[in-house]
Design a protein around this motif. Structure first.
Motif, PDB file in Angstrom:
ATOM      1  N   ALA A 178       0.618  -1.252   0.151  1.00 37.53           N
ATOM      2  CA  ALA A 178       0.098  -0.054  -0.028  1.00 37.53           C
ATOM      3  C   ALA A 178       1.037   1.156  -0.029  1.00 37.53           C
ATOM      4  CB  ALA A 178      -0.915   0.114   1.097  1.00 37.53           C
ATOM      5  N   ASN A 179       1.925   1.107   0.575  1.00 35.02           N
ATOM      6  CA  ASN A 179       2.950   2.300   0.835  1.00 35.02           C
ATOM      7  C   ASN A 179       3.619   2.709  -0.553  1.00 35.02           C
ATOM      8  OD1 ASN A 179       4.061   4.521   2.190  1.00 35.02           O
ATOM      9  ND2 ASN A 179       6.168   3.169   1.568  1.00 35.02           N
ATOM     10  N   GLU A 180       3.976   1.520  -1.058  1.00 32.43           N
ATOM     11  CA  GLU A 180       4.565   1.912  -2.734  1.00 32.43           C
ATOM     12  C   GLU A 180       3.481   2.350  -3.485  1.00 32.43           C
ATOM     13  OE1 GLU A 180       6.545  -1.441  -4.360  1.00 32.43           O
ATOM     14  OE2 GLU A 180       7.593  -2.011  -2.734  1.00 32.43           O
ATOM     15  N   VAL A 181       2.384   2.081  -3.534  1.00 34.78           N
ATOM     16  CA  VAL A 181       1.171   2.622  -4.396  1.00 34.78           C
ATOM     17  C   VAL A 181       0.895   4.163  -3.737  1.00 34.78           C
ATOM     18  CG1 VAL A 181      -1.203   2.379  -4.915  1.00 34.78           C
ATOM     19  CG2 VAL A 181       0.057   0.658  -5.063  1.00 34.78           C
ATOM     20  N   ALA A 182       0.776   4.250  -2.615  1.00 35.85           N
ATOM     21  CA  ALA A 182       0.575   5.610  -2.023  1.00 35.85           C
ATOM     22  C   ALA A 182       1.636   6.745  -2.405  1.00 35.85           C
ATOM     23  CB  ALA A 182       0.167   5.561  -0.517  1.00 35.85           C
ATOM     24  N   VAL A 183       2.910   6.369  -2.323  1.00 33.62           N
ATOM     25  CA  VAL A 183       4.059   7.043  -2.615  1.00 33.62           C
ATOM     26  C   VAL A 183       4.051   7.577  -3.916  1.00 33.62           C
ATOM     27  CG1 VAL A 183       6.506   7.426  -2.511  1.00 33.62           C
ATOM     28  CG2 VAL A 183       5.243   6.502  -0.530  1.00 33.62           C
ATOM     29  N   GLY A 184       3.675   6.304  -5.203  1.00 38.70           N
ATOM     30  CA  GLY A 184       3.858   6.631  -6.180  1.00 38.70           C
ATOM     31  C   GLY A 184       2.816   7.567  -6.798  1.00 38.70           C
ATOM     32  N   ALA A 185       1.495   7.531  -6.228  1.00 34.72           N
ATOM     33  CA  ALA A 185       0.477   8.505  -6.303  1.00 34.72           C
ATOM     34  C   ALA A 185       0.817   9.707  -6.005  1.00 34.72           C
ATOM     35  CB  ALA A 185      -1.010   7.913  -5.780  1.00 34.72           C
ATOM     36  N   PHE A 186       1.768  10.000  -4.995  1.00 34.11           N
ATOM     37  CA  PHE A 186       1.938  11.188  -4.500  1.00 34.11           C
ATOM     38  C   PHE A 186       3.125  11.812  -5.419  1.00 34.11           C
ATOM     39  CE2 PHE A 186       5.384  13.617  -2.070  1.00 34.11           C
ATOM     40  CZ  PHE A 186       4.744  14.891  -1.947  1.00 34.11           C
ATOM     41  N   LEU A 187       3.828  10.907  -5.744  1.00 32.75           N
ATOM     42  CA  LEU A 187       5.023  11.599  -6.712  1.00 32.75           C
ATOM     43  C   LEU A 187       4.254  11.889  -7.974  1.00 32.75           C
ATOM     44  CD1 LEU A 187       7.816   8.876  -6.066  1.00 32.75           C
ATOM     45  CD2 LEU A 187       7.836  11.469  -5.662  1.00 32.75           C
ATOM     46  N   GLU A 188       3.351  11.311  -8.460  1.00 31.54           N
ATOM     47  CA  GLU A 188       2.368  11.724  -9.574  1.00 31.54           C
ATOM     48  C   GLU A 188       1.481  12.863  -9.397  1.00 31.54           C
ATOM     49  OE1 GLU A 188       0.851   7.868 -10.670  1.00 31.54           O
ATOM     50  OE2 GLU A 188       2.639   7.055 -11.132  1.00 31.54           O
TER      51      GLU A 188
END
Length: 391
Positions: A329-339
């Motif tokens: 979940a963290n990998e997805v959330a961080v990716g969404a923040f970076l985007e």
């Protein structure tokens, strides 16, 4: 001279590993390099170090890499990356995220020494990795500065070699820089931008780990990793904010003595330690000028402003596949923040909601861990797409 497989060679850890190899030219022979997208950089590295095998992430780039590197075998994909890991007597896993797990398992199951910079391997699949560590000849040396420091503090006091060595450990204290937002309240963090989050005060790292440092999730993941590495239990692992990043972590013993490892922030010291163990390299990365060092400060972490740390403790104590759930979940959330699809302060809200769905699935196989990882990613993506926690 030992043979070396370096996977994730174009990332921060990979580039610094090659710095260590350059500094100690008679110590390691690079036999395999692997990278995902930075093909031009990978080709430059291969031309310098002449490995037997190069692994690329994009199948479409294989022809151009083969043309650029005559005489070098060029492969593609996760399976090829895992095969390359088994080639070296020493393996550096600098692959980012859950994708590094097959490299970890391949290296350990082949009985190699693994210099592990991919913390997600232990966090998401700790029980699976522990079984692989039991392979004859397998050896795991942590590259994270904090766990490398703990390893040195334990080693210096014979904790690994004496039967009751670990029983003398009162607690492990992991230090954290506090990231770029140390001292800010939750209200002051409402308008954090990607640019702000990627400006780390002391370390030069990739974007994902830098964002994790800004939320303190990086430290939370390191707490889980410390439990997997050293087996002391969560009640004996603490975190303290230390903005200078000179003390990289500490071990307190039952008699009240605290042993710390100090150096200037330089990952090449940690990489060199893992590569050369039980010896030490001759190049003094991170040497301190004691006439210049003026102060060392410490403060407790603010888990209200940075709730990811507490979420990691909670996932670790749940055990089994809960850490895998949190990590995915963290990998997805961080990716969404970076985007720029979600706000910075949405990250812990997404993690909390996904973690609440943990159903107790046991981490008894790689397949079970991968299924939980996939499910957690889908859940987190769904939350992001619905904009439930946009601000």
């Amino acid at each position: 001279m030992s043979s070396l497989s370096l996977l994730g060679s174009t990332g921060s850890i990979g580039v610094q590993t090659l710095d260590v190899v350059r500094a100690e030219p008679d110590a390691w022979d690079v036999v395999a390099l692997g990278a995902g997208r930075s093909v031009a950089q990978l080709v430059d590295q291969a031309r310098e170090f002449r490995p037997e095998v190069v692994v690329v992430g994009d199948e479409n780039r294989v022809p151009e890499v083969r043309e650029a590197l005559p005489g070098v075998a060029v492969a593609c994909g996760p399976a090829a990356l895992a095969e390359a890991a088994a080639m070296g007597e020493v393996v550096v896993n600098g692959v980012v995220g859950f994708a590094g797990l097959p490299v970890t398992l391949a290296a350990l199951e082949a009985g190699r020494r693994l210099a592990l910079a991919n913390k997600e391997s232990l966090i998401a699949a700790g029980p699976v990795v522990q079984r692989a560590r039991a392979t004859p000849g397998a050896e795991l040396l942590p590259v994270d500065s904090e766990h490398c420091a703990v390893h040195q503090c334990l080693r210096a006091n014979d904790a690994f070699t004496e039967p009751a060595g670990m029983d003398r450990v009162q607690r492990i204290v992991l230090t954290a820089s506090g990231g770029p937002f140390r001292g800010r309240t939750a209200e002051e963090l409402a308008d954090v931008t990607v640019e702000h989050a990627l400006t780390h005060p002391t370390w030069s790292m990739g974007p994902k780990i830098t964002v994790d440092s800004s939320t303190l999730m990086n430290k939370g993941l390191e707490v889980i990793e410390a439990d997997e590495l050293f087996g002391v239990g969560y009640d004996r692992i603490e975190v303290v904010i230390h903005p200078q990043s000179v003390i990289h972590s500490m071990v307190e013993y039952t008699d009240g003595a605290t042993i710390a490892q100090l150096s200037l922030p330089d990952m090449r010291l940690c990489i060199g330690y893992a590569l050369a163990y039980p010896d030490r390299i001759a190049t003094p990365f991170g040497r301190i000028d004691w006439a210049e060092l003026r102060r060392l400060d410490f403060e407790p972490p603010d888990t209200e402003a940075f709730p990811c740390l507490a979420l990691a403790y909670a996932a670790g104590r749940m055990g089994e596949t809960a850490p895998a759930l949190l990590n995915a979940a963290n990998e997805v959330a961080v990716g969404a923040f970076l985007e720029e699809r979600i706000a910075w302060n949405s990250i812990p809200k997404i993690l909390e909601k996904v973690l609440a769905g943990h159903d107790g699935t046991e981490a008894d196989s790689l397949e079970a861990v991968m299924e939980v990882d996939e499910r957690a990613r889908a859940t987190a993506e769904h939350i992001v797409d619905r904009h439930e926690f946009r601000t």
